[in-house]
Scaffold this motif. Sequence first.
Motif, PDB file in Angstrom:
ATOM      1  N   LYS A 111      33.781  20.945  28.944  1.00 49.59           N
ATOM      2  CA  LYS A 111      34.194  20.204  27.745  1.00 49.59           C
ATOM      3  C   LYS A 111      34.434  18.721  28.062  1.00 49.59           C
ATOM      4  CE  LYS A 111      37.765  19.893  24.240  1.00 49.59           C
ATOM      5  NZ  LYS A 111      39.178  20.200  24.023  1.00 49.59           N
ATOM      6  N   GLY A 112      35.041  18.464  29.231  1.00 48.20           N
ATOM      7  CA  GLY A 112      35.270  17.073  29.636  1.00 48.20           C
ATOM      8  C   GLY A 112      33.950  16.336  29.822  1.00 48.20           C
ATOM      9  N   GLU A 198      39.881  -2.157  30.128  1.00 49.75           N
ATOM     10  CA  GLU A 198      40.329  -0.767  30.262  1.00 49.75           C
ATOM     11  C   GLU A 198      39.582  -0.094  31.411  1.00 49.75           C
ATOM     12  OE1 GLU A 198      42.629   0.512  28.371  1.00 49.75           O
ATOM     13  OE2 GLU A 198      42.436   2.676  28.694  1.00 49.75           O
ATOM     14  N   ARG A 202      42.152   1.041  34.316  1.00 47.66           N
ATOM     15  CA  ARG A 202      42.430   2.481  34.348  1.00 47.66           C
ATOM     16  C   ARG A 202      41.611   3.209  35.410  1.00 47.66           C
ATOM     17  NH1 ARG A 202      41.032   6.618  31.144  1.00 47.66           N
ATOM     18  NH2 ARG A 202      39.951   5.351  29.628  1.00 47.66           N
ATOM     19  N   MET A 259      30.679  -0.448  44.240  1.00 46.02           N
ATOM     20  CA  MET A 259      31.226   0.529  43.297  1.00 46.02           C
ATOM     21  C   MET A 259      31.606   1.837  44.004  1.00 46.02           C
ATOM     22  SD  MET A 259      31.165  -1.247  40.590  1.00 46.02           S
ATOM     23  CE  MET A 259      31.390  -0.238  39.137  1.00 46.02           C
TER      24      MET A 259
HETATM   25  C1  HXC Z   1      39.481  15.476  33.931  1.00 36.52           C
HETATM   26  C2  HXC Z   1      39.657  15.035  31.667  1.00 36.52           C
HETATM   27  C3  HXC Z   1      40.420  13.857  31.922  1.00 36.52           C
HETATM   28  C4  HXC Z   1      40.699  13.542  33.305  1.00 36.52           C
HETATM   29  C5  HXC Z   1      40.177  14.061  29.769  1.00 36.52           C
HETATM   30  N1  HXC Z   1      39.548  15.100  30.317  1.00 36.52           N
HETATM   31  N2  HXC Z   1      40.726  13.280  30.721  1.00 36.52           N
HETATM   32  N3  HXC Z   1      39.192  15.820  32.649  1.00 36.52           N
HETATM   33  N4  HXC Z   1      40.207  14.378  34.261  1.00 36.52           N
HETATM   34  N5  HXC Z   1      41.395  12.463  33.633  1.00 36.52           N
HETATM   35  C6  HXC Z   1      38.892  16.198  29.620  1.00 36.52           C
HETATM   36  C7  HXC Z   1      39.962  16.997  28.896  1.00 36.52           C
HETATM   37  O1  HXC Z   1      40.625  17.791  29.808  1.00 36.52           O
HETATM   38  C8  HXC Z   1      39.185  17.778  27.868  1.00 36.52           C
HETATM   39  O2  HXC Z   1      38.579  18.938  28.382  1.00 36.52           O
HETATM   40  C9  HXC Z   1      38.056  16.802  27.521  1.00 36.52           C
HETATM   41  O3  HXC Z   1      38.023  15.796  28.568  1.00 36.52           O
HETATM   42  C10 HXC Z   1      38.307  16.118  26.213  1.00 36.52           C
HETATM   43  O4  HXC Z   1      39.563  15.462  26.290  1.00 36.52           O
HETATM   44  P1  HXC Z   1      40.292  14.921  24.981  1.00 36.52           P
HETATM   45  O5  HXC Z   1      41.496  14.145  25.436  1.00 36.52           O
HETATM   46  O6  HXC Z   1      40.471  16.025  24.003  1.00 36.52           O
HETATM   47  O7  HXC Z   1      39.174  13.968  24.363  1.00 36.52           O
HETATM   48  P2  HXC Z   1      39.335  12.733  23.437  1.00 36.52           P
HETATM   49  O8  HXC Z   1      40.659  12.690  22.761  1.00 36.52           O
HETATM   50  O9  HXC Z   1      38.163  12.691  22.572  1.00 36.52           O
HETATM   51  O10 HXC Z   1      39.328  11.481  24.487  1.00 36.52           O
HETATM   52  C11 HXC Z   1      38.145  11.030  25.058  1.00 36.52           C
HETATM   53  C12 HXC Z   1      38.410  10.497  26.460  1.00 36.52           C
HETATM   54  C13 HXC Z   1      39.466   9.388  26.478  1.00 36.52           C
HETATM   55  C14 HXC Z   1      37.093  10.001  27.027  1.00 36.52           C
HETATM   56  C15 HXC Z   1      38.904  11.669  27.312  1.00 36.52           C
HETATM   57  O11 HXC Z   1      39.692   8.923  27.815  1.00 36.52           O
HETATM   58  C16 HXC Z   1      39.130   8.209  25.622  1.00 36.52           C
HETATM   59  O12 HXC Z   1      39.223   8.282  24.416  1.00 36.52           O
HETATM   60  N6  HXC Z   1      38.735   7.049  26.199  1.00 36.52           N
HETATM   61  C17 HXC Z   1      38.295   5.862  25.414  1.00 36.52           C
HETATM   62  C18 HXC Z   1      38.502   4.597  26.136  1.00 36.52           C
HETATM   63  C19 HXC Z   1      37.870   4.542  27.486  1.00 36.52           C
HETATM   64  O13 HXC Z   1      37.700   5.578  28.170  1.00 36.52           O
HETATM   65  N7  HXC Z   1      37.531   3.320  27.931  1.00 36.52           N
HETATM   66  C20 HXC Z   1      36.966   3.084  29.256  1.00 36.52           C
HETATM   67  C21 HXC Z   1      35.516   2.884  29.185  1.00 36.52           C
HETATM   68  S1  HXC Z   1      35.154   2.179  30.703  1.00 36.52           S
HETATM   69  P3  HXC Z   1      39.372  20.367  28.515  1.00 36.52           P
HETATM   70  O14 HXC Z   1      38.335  21.337  28.979  1.00 36.52           O
HETATM   71  O15 HXC Z   1      40.433  20.127  29.528  1.00 36.52           O
HETATM   72  O16 HXC Z   1      39.929  20.674  27.155  1.00 36.52           O
HETATM   73  C22 HXC Z   1      33.813   2.652  31.391  1.00 36.52           C
HETATM   74  C23 HXC Z   1      33.607   1.952  32.691  1.00 36.52           C
HETATM   75  C24 HXC Z   1      32.457   2.420  33.496  1.00 36.52           C
HETATM   76  O17 HXC Z   1      33.112   3.465  30.922  1.00 36.52           O
HETATM   77  C25 HXC Z   1      32.352   1.619  34.780  1.00 36.52           C
HETATM   78  C26 HXC Z   1      33.617   1.425  35.510  1.00 36.52           C
HETATM   79  C27 HXC Z   1      33.508   0.568  36.707  1.00 36.52           C
END
Ligand code: HXC
Length: 264
Positions: A111-112, A198, A202, A259
């Motif tokens: 799911k993640g 972010e 993060r 990276m």
């Molecule tokens: C493992 C994780 C997790 C973690 C979430 N999940 N966080 N698994 N480790 N740290 C899993 C959850 O357990 C769940 O599965 C599934 O992901 C969905 O989680 P939800 O919280 O229900 O999803 P949602 O509310 O839709 O949130 C989506 C998200 C969240 C991606 C998890 O972080 C988000 O909204 N982020 C938006 C902003 C963001 O991420 N910005 C950064 C982009 S930067 P299960 O099976 O447990 O239910 C980027 C940089 C790339 O991309 C390059 C970097 C150098």
Amino acid sequence: MSIFRDDVLAGQVALVTGGGSGICKGITEKLMAHGCRAAIVSRTQSKLDAAAAELEAKTGGACLAVAADVRDAGAVESAVDATLERFGRLDIVVNGAAGNFLTPAAGLSPKGYRTVLDIDAVGTYTVCRAAFDKALRANGGSILNISATLHYTGVPLQTHAGAAKAAVDAMTRHLAVEWGPLGVRVNAIAPGPIDDTEGMTRLMPAGMREAMERSIPLQRFGRADEIGDAAVFLSSPAAAYISGAILVVDGGAWMAGGMKLMQP
Ligand code: HXC
Ligand code: NAP
């Protein structure tokens, strides 16, 4: 002062997903500073309202804040409709909405994994489709997908994000081929580590900043406005013959393996 003419995008309208924060707020500011009116789209209306007010104050341009989750095709269509209603046209689409977290592949649930693919890869497609159907198919335009360099080398803890961005890169090339004859250019920018976002605050493991900066050929993190400059270039007539390109803007980071230091 900008290196580009202030009016290089005059009269155009941009829709930017993820435009309420980080890199894509920087992109929106640059597009607006060069003549675009813009709609910014993400899930959080309050964040978008604050960003739109800031962008209007900084640039003197018009910015519409529309809440939509890119995983919801109906909401995406409504966001495109709202943009067309407010501004009467749509020329430039920037797909920056993304989700990410650090986790070993062995700690990732299906799911993640699917969640990140849904936001980055399927969401980008959904926005491209809605914009194409409602505006670009008839008028041409430019699509800019925000990718990454994670999948070039297989950065640890990023299997889900790397897979999602690899799909985004492939989609960039496929859509460039299919939609080019209709006057739609489709390109991507692959940023490296960008400061004050972010993504970096993060996702960068604590204590790694100095080592990461040293490992980057240009010896520093990038800035959102530098990604914005690349976006203005790719959206402008200077890029009129560029389609299907993935422009890496990372100070040389991925080639030097920086990276990979994300491994804790
Ligand atoms: C493992 C994780 C997790 C973690 C979430 N999940 N966080 N698994 N480790 N740290 C899993 C959850 O357990 C769940 O599965 C599934 O992901 C969905 O989680 P939800 O919280 O229900 O999803 P949602 O509310 O839709 O949130 C989506 C998200 C969240 C991606 C998890 O972080 C988000 O909204 N982020 C938006 C902003 C963001 O991420 N910005 C950064 C982009 S930067 P299960 O099976 O447990 O239910 C980027 C940089 C790339 O991309 C390059 C970097 C150098
Ligand atoms: P960010 O500020 O968190 O940007 C992500 C944006 O996407 C947020 O504005 C978020 O707003 C929006 N979003 C998330 N899920 C969404 C959903 N389901 N529907 C609609 N909008 C959604 O992070 P950033 O670091 O600036 O990243 C911007 C882009 O650059 C991303 O594509 C990222 O992968 C890429 N990138 C970043 C870096 C870096 O160094 N930061 C490096 C390489 C690539 P809401 O929470 O309001 O929805």
